[in-house]
Design a protein around this motif. Structure first.
Motif, PDB file in Angstrom:
ATOM      1  N   GLU A 161       0.832  -1.203   0.000  1.00 40.05           N
ATOM      2  CA  GLU A 161       0.000   0.000   0.000  1.00 40.05           C
ATOM      3  C   GLU A 161       0.869   1.256   0.000  1.00 40.05           C
ATOM      4  N   HIS A 166      -2.014  -0.949  -5.067  1.00 33.16           N
ATOM      5  CA  HIS A 166      -3.282  -1.164  -4.383  1.00 33.16           C
ATOM      6  C   HIS A 166      -3.944  -2.496  -4.737  1.00 33.16           C
ATOM      7  N   GLU A 170      -4.717  -5.719  -2.177  1.00 35.38           N
ATOM      8  CA  GLU A 170      -6.014  -6.326  -1.922  1.00 35.38           C
ATOM      9  C   GLU A 170      -5.971  -7.839  -2.123  1.00 35.38           C
ATOM     10  N   GLU A 220     -12.722  -6.491   4.369  1.00 29.13           N
ATOM     11  CA  GLU A 220     -12.858  -5.059   4.096  1.00 29.13           C
ATOM     12  C   GLU A 220     -12.313  -4.219   5.248  1.00 29.13           C
ATOM     13  N   ALA A 221     -12.579  -4.656   6.472  1.00 26.93           N
ATOM     14  CA  ALA A 221     -12.083  -3.928   7.648  1.00 26.93           C
ATOM     15  C   ALA A 221     -10.557  -3.980   7.684  1.00 26.93           C
ATOM     16  N   LYS A 223      -8.487  -4.291   5.100  1.00 29.33           N
ATOM     17  CA  LYS A 223      -7.934  -3.429   4.060  1.00 29.33           C
ATOM     18  C   LYS A 223      -7.952  -1.959   4.487  1.00 29.33           C
ATOM     19  N   GLU A 224      -8.999  -1.568   5.197  1.00 30.53           N
ATOM     20  CA  GLU A 224      -9.058  -0.198   5.710  1.00 30.53           C
ATOM     21  C   GLU A 224      -7.961   0.051   6.745  1.00 30.53           C
ATOM     22  N   ARG A 225      -7.727  -0.955   7.600  1.00 27.69           N
ATOM     23  CA  ARG A 225      -6.655  -0.813   8.606  1.00 27.69           C
ATOM     24  C   ARG A 225      -5.290  -0.713   7.921  1.00 27.69           C
ATOM     25  N   ARG A 227      -4.694   0.491   4.922  1.00 28.53           N
ATOM     26  CA  ARG A 227      -4.579   1.834   4.337  1.00 28.53           C
ATOM     27  C   ARG A 227      -4.248   2.876   5.401  1.00 28.53           C
ATOM     28  N   GLY A 228      -4.848   2.724   6.570  1.00 29.65           N
ATOM     29  CA  GLY A 228      -4.566   3.650   7.665  1.00 29.65           C
ATOM     30  C   GLY A 228      -3.124   3.562   8.133  1.00 29.65           C
TER      31      GLY A 228
END
Length: 335
Positions: A161, A166, A170, A220-221, A223-225, A227-228
């Motif tokens: 990331e 990207h 994923e 999904e959760a 992947k968000e973590r 990115r953060g």
């Protein structure tokens, strides 16, 4: 064992259906309540509320059934039949091994050693897409089914990331959650992960809706973590780079010439932009002496302005014409 498995599947199906009906009933009640209080609506509301109460009663009974099944499952021996339907002999694996808590140094050494040995295999697993391919690869490489693989995949996702890859992130994230679900299943069954990864694939491939939804939600959760975490890492790297560059610019008095330049009045900035010493002297002469002295002292401390002093052995020090020294902007061009 097959009878118990069927009983468990029937319970999960009934429990899921009960929750779905409750959600739909509650939604209808809220819609009617919001629409008004006509007589026919009030009558329908009474029916729906009675239906909802009945569904909640049935759900409580199902919960009791679930508790009974969990107790029954705990009392069953941990043999191959309770874990997987293919690929194992009938050997019993219900021996609970007590593990001592590892220190951070031990964990780090264990992870480093594992990665050195299996890095290529871990990356290969991370690039797989199909359930069958993943299951077969883990069957051929059972040592990969462990915490170290999951940790490596997590770090790899963040690296990808940061590198702005990207789509690849994923893909690897999907395989990371596969490994984490296997590890969680092993913890719930209190067995070695290598003994139960086939059960995970059996369950996920049979399209168990609740299990599939839980998997997708966690993916999904995750992947968000990722990115953060990647954003935080990038911001930290930029701050460190900016701080290093700032330290390189620091003048003799400990000030940053860029920061000093940006704090100067526009008329003084223009003097430095045009490199016009006469304009600078004229501008200073028109300013309040105290303010002008403060600005020029900061310019000296930052190295933005370097006064040239001449020394005469008989007469002592005598200030000559100030000398202008160019500074570089952050992008490398000269001011």
């Amino acid at each position: 064992m097959e009878e118990f498995q069927k009983e468990k599947e029937d319970y999960e199906k009934a429990h899921g259906e009960s929750r779905r009906k409750q959600t739909e009933c509650l939604k209808k009640i809220k819609e009617l309540e919001a629409s008004g209080a006509a007589a026919e609506i009030s009558s329908e509301l009474l029916k729906l509320r009675a239906e909802l109460q009945q569904l909640k009663t049935e759900d409580k009974n199902l919960e009791k059934k679930g508790v009974e099944l969990r107790l029954k499952e705990k009392k069953m021996p941990w043999n191959v039949d309770t874990l997987s339907k293919d690929g194992f002999s009938k050997s019993v694996v219900n021996v609970k091994v007590e593990k001592k808590e590892e220190t951070e140094e031990e964990k780090e050494h264990k992870h480093k050693t594992f990665v050195e040995k299996y890095e290529n295999q871990i990356k290969h697993f991370g690039m797989l897409r199909r359930w069958d391919d993943s299951q077969k690869y883990l069957s051929d490489n059972p040592d990969l089914v462990c915490e170290e693989t999951a940790n490596y995949l997590v770090i790899w996702c963040i690296d990808l990331e940061v590198e702005e890859k990207h789509a690849l992130m994923e893909q690897v994230a999907h395989q990371t959650i596969v490994m984490q679900f296997i590890l969680e299943l092993a913890k719930s069954l209190k067995v070695d992960p290598r003994a139960c990864f086939r059960q995970f694939f059996t369950k996920i491939k049979t399209a168990d809706q609740q299990y599939q939804e839980a998997f997708n939600d966690e993916l999904e959760a995750f992947k968000e973590r990722v990115r953060g975490r990647a954003k935080i890492r990038i911001e930290k790297a930029l701050k460190e780079y900016e701080e290093e560059e700032r330290k390189k610019r620091i003048g003799p008095g400990g000030l940053d010439p860029v920061e000093v330049y940006e704090s100067l009045p526009l008329e003084l900035q223009k003097c430095f932009d045009t490199k016009d010493i006469q304009m600078l002297q004229d501008t200073i002469s028109k300013m309040d002496p105290t303010e002008a002295k403060c600005h020029m002292q900061r310019c000296i401390d930052s190295g933005l302005w370097v006064p040239n002093k001449k020394t005469d052995g008989d007469r002592g020090e005598e200030e000559g014409e100030p000398e202008y020294e160019e500074i570089k902007k952050e992008d490398g061009t000269e001011k």
